[in-house]
Design an enzyme around this catalytic site. Structure first.
Site, PDB file in Angstrom:
ATOM      1  N   SER A   1       0.815  -1.222   0.000  1.00  0.00           N
ATOM      2  CA  SER A   1       0.000   0.000   0.000  1.00  0.00           C
ATOM      3  C   SER A   1       0.843   1.265   0.000  1.00  0.00           C
ATOM      4  CB  SER A   1      -0.924  -0.028   1.207  1.00  0.00           C
ATOM      5  OG  SER A   1      -1.529  -1.272   1.286  1.00  0.00           O
TER       6      SER A   1
ATOM      7  N   ARG B   1       8.023   6.060  -3.660  1.00  0.00           N
ATOM      8  CA  ARG B   1       8.492   6.641  -2.400  1.00  0.00           C
ATOM      9  C   ARG B   1       7.612   6.102  -1.278  1.00  0.00           C
ATOM     10  NH1 ARG B   1       5.784  11.037  -5.021  1.00  0.00           N
ATOM     11  NH2 ARG B   1       3.681  11.049  -4.192  1.00  0.00           N
TER      12      ARG B   1
ATOM     13  N   ASP C   1      -3.457  -1.476  -2.024  1.00  0.00           N
ATOM     14  CA  ASP C   1      -4.614  -1.864  -1.192  1.00  0.00           C
ATOM     15  C   ASP C   1      -5.948  -1.382  -1.771  1.00  0.00           C
ATOM     16  OD1 ASP C   1      -3.897   0.753  -0.575  1.00  0.00           O
ATOM     17  OD2 ASP C   1      -4.120   0.540   1.587  1.00  0.00           O
TER      18      ASP C   1
HETATM   19  C1  BGC Z   1      -0.250   5.258  -0.140  1.00  0.00           C
HETATM   20  C2  BGC Z   1      -1.219   4.501  -1.025  1.00  0.00           C
HETATM   21  C3  BGC Z   1      -2.176   3.693  -0.180  1.00  0.00           C
HETATM   22  C4  BGC Z   1      -2.834   4.574   0.865  1.00  0.00           C
HETATM   23  C5  BGC Z   1      -3.800   3.813   1.752  1.00  0.00           C
HETATM   24  C6  BGC Z   1      -1.002   6.036   0.924  1.00  0.00           C
HETATM   25  O1  BGC Z   1      -0.091   6.619   1.820  1.00  0.00           O
HETATM   26  O2  BGC Z   1       0.517   6.146  -0.921  1.00  0.00           O
HETATM   27  O3  BGC Z   1      -0.517   3.637  -1.903  1.00  0.00           O
HETATM   28  O4  BGC Z   1      -3.139   3.130  -1.019  1.00  0.00           O
HETATM   29  O5  BGC Z   1      -1.843   5.170   1.670  1.00  0.00           O
HETATM   30  O6  BGC Z   1      -3.169   2.779   2.431  1.00  0.00           O
END
Ligand code: BGC
Length: 477
Positions: free
Chosen positions: A162, A177, A215
């Site tokens: 995620s 990142r 996610d």
């Molecule tokens: C991330 C995402 C993720 C979201 C929820 C964000 O900080 O960049 O990739 O889907 O958090 O978990």
């Protein structure tokens, strides 16, 4: 008396004369700072559409709008056992997912909490710990008979990761990142599937990572298993982000053969990075201060106004300002209010949940959890109102985002459409669901609104990773 009409569902009204004139004035200013006017809403709608267009074209500006390589929709009849790994924040989960068909899923899972120190380690240590944890889970599942004692082929694993990543196909994900407090910087620019695979291979753990999904993508896929009308996957937890089915003909950055191969593909928007150049959102002095204190200033700006990792810190900065001015808590602070990230967003939920006239539970939270033992009713009203302003703004912004995403596919809106949502903020923050819903519906208008339904897609990311793994191989564990 200040008019508090920002949160129509608030279960409490300030008692007459409970607040001092200074407190009333402070709340009035805060209310103005935290309000999202119709004019601002229109700017956000335009700005988000523009950022999405850039991302789909791959101009290098706007949002990432990452193609997930998940195409096609679930019927809810798929069956089989699949392994999934869910890595998105402080908790790691390994799941053995049983898709039973008929939209039914059951799951065995093991949970592991990362220590804060692992978030700064080298990638090899982080992924080594994950591999060890997978091994422990598999051993347990073999002992209790959920998996055969011996295996003839590698077990396939779907990986929910995620964080922002670039994908060239379903089984690769290059980390752009970190977000949400992870600082394992040597992983930036590396393929996390390969990193995890190497740690598994080095330990002789016979698992093949054959699919990786964000996610939001997993949540959308899982929501589609339960409700095939699902169009959007939304996460409102530690972080925030959304994914949706886009027509491949609009994803012009894809290679022509990929565009021609399928009609739709799930796009991971990475909407948390919307307005990173701070031109559109009406950021307050507190947002800017909080942003400057984080390790990634000028990144994830939309996320920082919405998600659980940050709301507690915004609250802390507001309260601290008024403590220092002697306007609340008799000017006395505490360690929690003096320390960066000293206030967890979970306390905000507890504060907002107190509907009693004396706000006893608010007093308890301030005393037991936040180090302020003596509070007046006015102090407690103030704290609750601040929470209300922060939460309402977050929900309203998320709701605007969802409306924009849904309106991209007007072709689907004259039939039932489901938004699958997961995350602690959505599940536990009082009124969040209703506030967000109201915000989305206002922009959609009554005709489209009546077809849109939000559903909790609990544990969606694990189930979605299992579905992706199944798509990738069609070989049962
Ligand atoms: C991330 C995402 C993720 C979201 C929820 C964000 O900080 O960049 O990739 O889907 O958090 O978990």
């Amino acid at each position: 008396m200040v008019e508090f009409n920002c949160s129509p569902l608030s279960r409490y009204q300030p008692l007459p004369n409970a607040l001092s004139p200074e407190q009333e004035a402070a709340l009035k200013t805060l209310q103005e700072q935290f309000s999202i006017t119709d004019e601002t809403t229109a700017k956000i709608v335009d700005g988000l559409n523009n950022a999405m267009d850039h991302g789909l074209k791959g101009t290098g500006e706007g949002l990432l709008m990452e193609p997930s390589y998940v195409t096609g929709r679930s019927t809810g009849q798929e069956q089989g056992n699949y392994l999934a790994l869910d890595f998105g924040g402080s908790n790691l989960r390994v799941c053995l997912v049983n898709l039973q068909g008929k939209h039914i899923v059951s799951m065995e899972q093991g949970k592991h909490k990362f220590s804060d120190s692992i978030k700064k380690e080298k990638g090899v240590v982080l992924f080594g710990q994950i591999a060890d944890f997978i091994d422990t889970f598999l051993t347990e599942q073999r002992q209790i008979g959920n998996l055969p004692k011996s295996q003839e082929t590698a077990l396939n694993l779907g990986f929910t990761f995620s964080f922002p990543m670039l994908q060239q196909h379903l089984a690769s994900g290059v980390l752009v990142r970190w977000t949400k407090g992870f600082e394992n910087f040597d992983v930036h620019g590396k393929d996390v599937v390969q990193m995890l695979q190497k740690e598994l291979d080095d330990r002789g753990i016979w698992v093949k990572v054959n699919a990786i999904v964000n996610d939001t993508v997993g949540t959308l896929a899982a929501s589609g298993y339960a409700n095939p009308s699902s169009q959007v996957g939304l996460i409102l937890g530690t972080g925030t982000n959304a994914a949706y089915y886009e027509l491949t003909e609009n994803i012009t950055k894809l290679k022509p053969e990929v565009i021609n191969a399928s009609k739709e593909m799930i796009i991971n928007m990475e909407w948390g990075a919307f307005d990173d150049n701070k031109k559109i959102l009406p950021l307050t002095e507190f947002d800017n201060k909080m942003d400057s204190l984080t390790w990634n200033p000028n990144q994830q700006i939309f996320e920082k106004t919405i998600s659980g990792y940050y709301l507690g810190e915004i609250f802390r900065l507001i309260i601290k300002k008024y403590i220092d001015q002697g306007i609340i808590f008799n000017g006395k602070s505490s360690n929690q209010f003096d320390t960066f990230e000293g206030v967890d967003t979970a306390f905000l939920s507890q504060i907002l949940d107190d509907g009693s006239s004396e706000l006893k539970a608010v007093g308890e939270v301030l005393d037991k959890s936040l180090g302020i033992p003596q509070t007046t009713l006015a102090d407690r009203i103030f704290a609750k109102k601040v929470t209300d302003l922060i939460g309402f703004r977050a929900a309203k912004l998320a709701g605007i985002g969802i409306a924009v995403v849904l309106l991209r596919r007007k072709d689907l809106l004259d039939k039932p459409v489901t938004v699958g949502v997961d995350g602690s903020l959505y599940e536990f923050f009082p009124f969040f669901q209703a506030w967000m819903n109201g915000s989305t519906r206002k922009l959609l208008g009554p005709e489209y609104s009546k077809n849109v339904k939000f559903t909790l897609s609990k544990d969606g990311s694990g189930i979605g990773a299992a579905l992706a793994s199944m798509t990738a191989t069609n070989i049962k564990v």
